[in-house]
Design a protein around this motif. Structure first.
Motif, PDB file in Angstrom:
ATOM      1  N   ARG A  93       0.785  -1.237   0.000  1.00 17.75           N
ATOM      2  CA  ARG A  93       0.000   0.000   0.000  1.00 17.75           C
ATOM      3  C   ARG A  93       0.811   1.278   0.000  1.00 17.75           C
ATOM      4  NH1 ARG A  93      -3.677   1.218   4.001  1.00 17.75           N
ATOM      5  NH2 ARG A  93      -2.686  -0.076   5.591  1.00 17.75           N
ATOM      6  N   CYS A  94       2.059   1.226   0.423  1.00 15.67           N
ATOM      7  CA  CYS A  94       2.864   2.447   0.494  1.00 15.67           C
ATOM      8  C   CYS A  94       3.105   3.003  -0.905  1.00 15.67           C
ATOM      9  CB  CYS A  94       4.198   2.152   1.182  1.00 15.67           C
ATOM     10  SG  CYS A  94       5.303   3.601   1.217  1.00 15.67           S
ATOM     11  N   THR A  95       2.784   4.270  -1.095  1.00 14.45           N
ATOM     12  CA  THR A  95       2.954   4.916  -2.404  1.00 14.45           C
ATOM     13  C   THR A  95       4.308   5.612  -2.525  1.00 14.45           C
ATOM     14  OG1 THR A  95       1.964   6.966  -1.609  1.00 14.45           O
ATOM     15  CG2 THR A  95       0.458   5.320  -2.564  1.00 14.45           C
ATOM     16  N   ARG A  96       5.133   5.509  -1.487  1.00 14.47           N
ATOM     17  CA  ARG A  96       6.461   6.154  -1.455  1.00 14.47           C
ATOM     18  C   ARG A  96       6.349   7.676  -1.580  1.00 14.47           C
ATOM     19  NH1 ARG A  96       5.605   0.674  -2.202  1.00 14.47           N
ATOM     20  NH2 ARG A  96       7.521  -0.464  -2.665  1.00 14.47           N
ATOM     21  N   CYS A  97       5.297   8.240  -1.025  1.00 15.07           N
ATOM     22  CA  CYS A  97       5.080   9.687  -1.153  1.00 15.07           C
ATOM     23  C   CYS A  97       6.029  10.494  -0.276  1.00 15.07           C
ATOM     24  CB  CYS A  97       3.632  10.035  -0.806  1.00 15.07           C
ATOM     25  SG  CYS A  97       3.227   9.821   0.947  1.00 15.07           S
ATOM     26  N   GLY A  98       6.486   9.907   0.821  1.00 11.24           N
ATOM     27  CA  GLY A  98       7.436  10.591   1.692  1.00 11.24           C
ATOM     28  C   GLY A  98       6.819  11.492   2.750  1.00 11.24           C
ATOM     29  N   LYS A  99       5.493  11.528   2.844  1.00  9.90           N
ATOM     30  CA  LYS A  99       4.855  12.414   3.828  1.00  9.90           C
ATOM     31  C   LYS A  99       5.192  12.012   5.264  1.00  9.90           C
ATOM     32  CE  LYS A  99       0.994  13.944   0.923  1.00  9.90           C
ATOM     33  NZ  LYS A  99       1.728  15.127   0.508  1.00  9.90           N
ATOM     34  N   CYS A 100       5.402  10.738   5.500  1.00 10.26           N
ATOM     35  CA  CYS A 100       5.784  10.284   6.847  1.00 10.26           C
ATOM     36  C   CYS A 100       7.146  10.876   7.222  1.00 10.26           C
ATOM     37  CB  CYS A 100       5.816   8.762   6.911  1.00 10.26           C
ATOM     38  SG  CYS A 100       6.771   7.978   5.582  1.00 10.26           S
ATOM     39  N   TYR A 101       8.048  10.866   6.287  1.00 12.46           N
ATOM     40  CA  TYR A 101       9.383  11.426   6.533  1.00 12.46           C
ATOM     41  C   TYR A 101       9.295  12.928   6.761  1.00 12.46           C
ATOM     42  CZ  TYR A 101      14.213  12.816   5.790  1.00 12.46           C
ATOM     43  OH  TYR A 101      15.459  13.366   5.942  1.00 12.46           O
ATOM     44  N   ALA A 112       0.569  11.400   9.629  1.00 11.61           N
ATOM     45  CA  ALA A 112       0.710  12.074   8.336  1.00 11.61           C
ATOM     46  C   ALA A 112       0.427  11.165   7.140  1.00 11.61           C
ATOM     47  CB  ALA A 112       2.127  12.636   8.208  1.00 11.61           C
ATOM     48  N   CYS A 113       0.400   9.876   7.345  1.00 10.25           N
ATOM     49  CA  CYS A 113       0.281   8.959   6.203  1.00 10.25           C
ATOM     50  C   CYS A 113      -1.128   8.981   5.607  1.00 10.25           C
ATOM     51  CB  CYS A 113       0.625   7.531   6.619  1.00 10.25           C
ATOM     52  SG  CYS A 113       0.437   6.359   5.247  1.00 10.25           S
ATOM     53  N   PRO A 114      -1.266   9.361   4.329  1.00 14.17           N
ATOM     54  CA  PRO A 114      -2.589   9.401   3.698  1.00 14.17           C
ATOM     55  C   PRO A 114      -3.179   8.026   3.421  1.00 14.17           C
ATOM     56  CG  PRO A 114      -0.901  10.001   2.111  1.00 14.17           C
ATOM     57  CD  PRO A 114      -0.209   9.855   3.430  1.00 14.17           C
TER      58      PRO A 114
HETATM   59  S1  SF4 Z   1       3.276   8.559   4.255  1.00 19.40           S
HETATM   60 FE1  SF4 Z   1       5.060   7.159   4.264  1.00 19.40          FE
HETATM   61  S2  SF4 Z   1       4.184   5.117   4.743  1.00 19.40           S
HETATM   62 FE2  SF4 Z   1       2.462   6.445   4.107  1.00 19.40          FE
HETATM   63  S3  SF4 Z   1       2.246   6.058   1.891  1.00 19.40           S
HETATM   64 FE3  SF4 Z   1       3.571   7.877   2.114  1.00 19.40          FE
HETATM   65  S4  SF4 Z   1       5.702   7.039   2.090  1.00 19.40           S
HETATM   66 FE4  SF4 Z   1       4.290   5.294   2.490  1.00 19.40          FE
END
Ligand code: SF4
Length: 146
Positions: free
Chosen positions: A18-26, A79-81
């Motif tokens: 499911r992780c989209t690698r969006c980077g919002k968690c970081y 933060a993870c969508p």
């Molecule tokens: S916020 Fe982090 S864990 Fe969630 S989808 Fe984006 S990269 Fe993946």
């Protein structure tokens, strides 16, 4: 009821799917400024470099640096969508970086010398002997190093 290892395996498979690698968690992490290796790092690239650790692979230097400074604030999870427990993702990546998920260790457990003893005591109630063997990939000397 799932064993701890079965739960972790399901969590990892679900996260990788499911992780989209969006980077919002970081981006939400309050600790990244405390790791010099993360200066100017791309959030999406750090996450991309962290995910192999969940499968016993090697993480990038930036991913391991992020794992090392994690204090479990859980801002990442908020933060993870996609609704992924990103804090657990980073903690599982930490296990990978310590060599506990089948790969080469990329860090030593210096933050909490008793971490593995606590985990082992809990694991003994949850895991089969062959699963516990996974935890012993890190030598006792490394576990207690400070
Ligand atoms: S916020 Fe982090 S864990 Fe969630 S989808 Fe984006 S990269 Fe993946």
């Amino acid at each position: 009821m799932d064993s701890l290892r079965a739960y972790l395996d399901r969590f990892i498979a679900d996260t990788l799917d499911r992780c989209t690698r969006c980077g919002k968690c970081y981006e939400a992490c309050p600790m990244t400024s405390y790791a010099p290796a993360l200066t100017g790092a791309s959030p999406a690239a750090v996450v991309e470099g962290l995910l192999p650790l969940l499968q016993g692979g090697q993480g990038t230097n930036e991913a391991v640096a992020w794992v090392k400074v994690c204090t479990q604030s859980s801002r990442c999870t908020e933060a993870c969508p996609e609704g992924i427990n990103a804090m657990l993702m980073v903690r599982a990546a930490r296990m990978g970086a310590l060599g506990s998920l089948g790969g080469e260790a990329q860090m030593k457990p210096t933050e909490d010398p008793l971490f593995f003893r606590k985990i082992e005591a809990f694991a003994a109630t949850q895991l089969a002997p062959e699963e516990i063997e996974q935890w012993h990939r890190v030598s006792p000397k490394e576990r207690t190093a400070s």
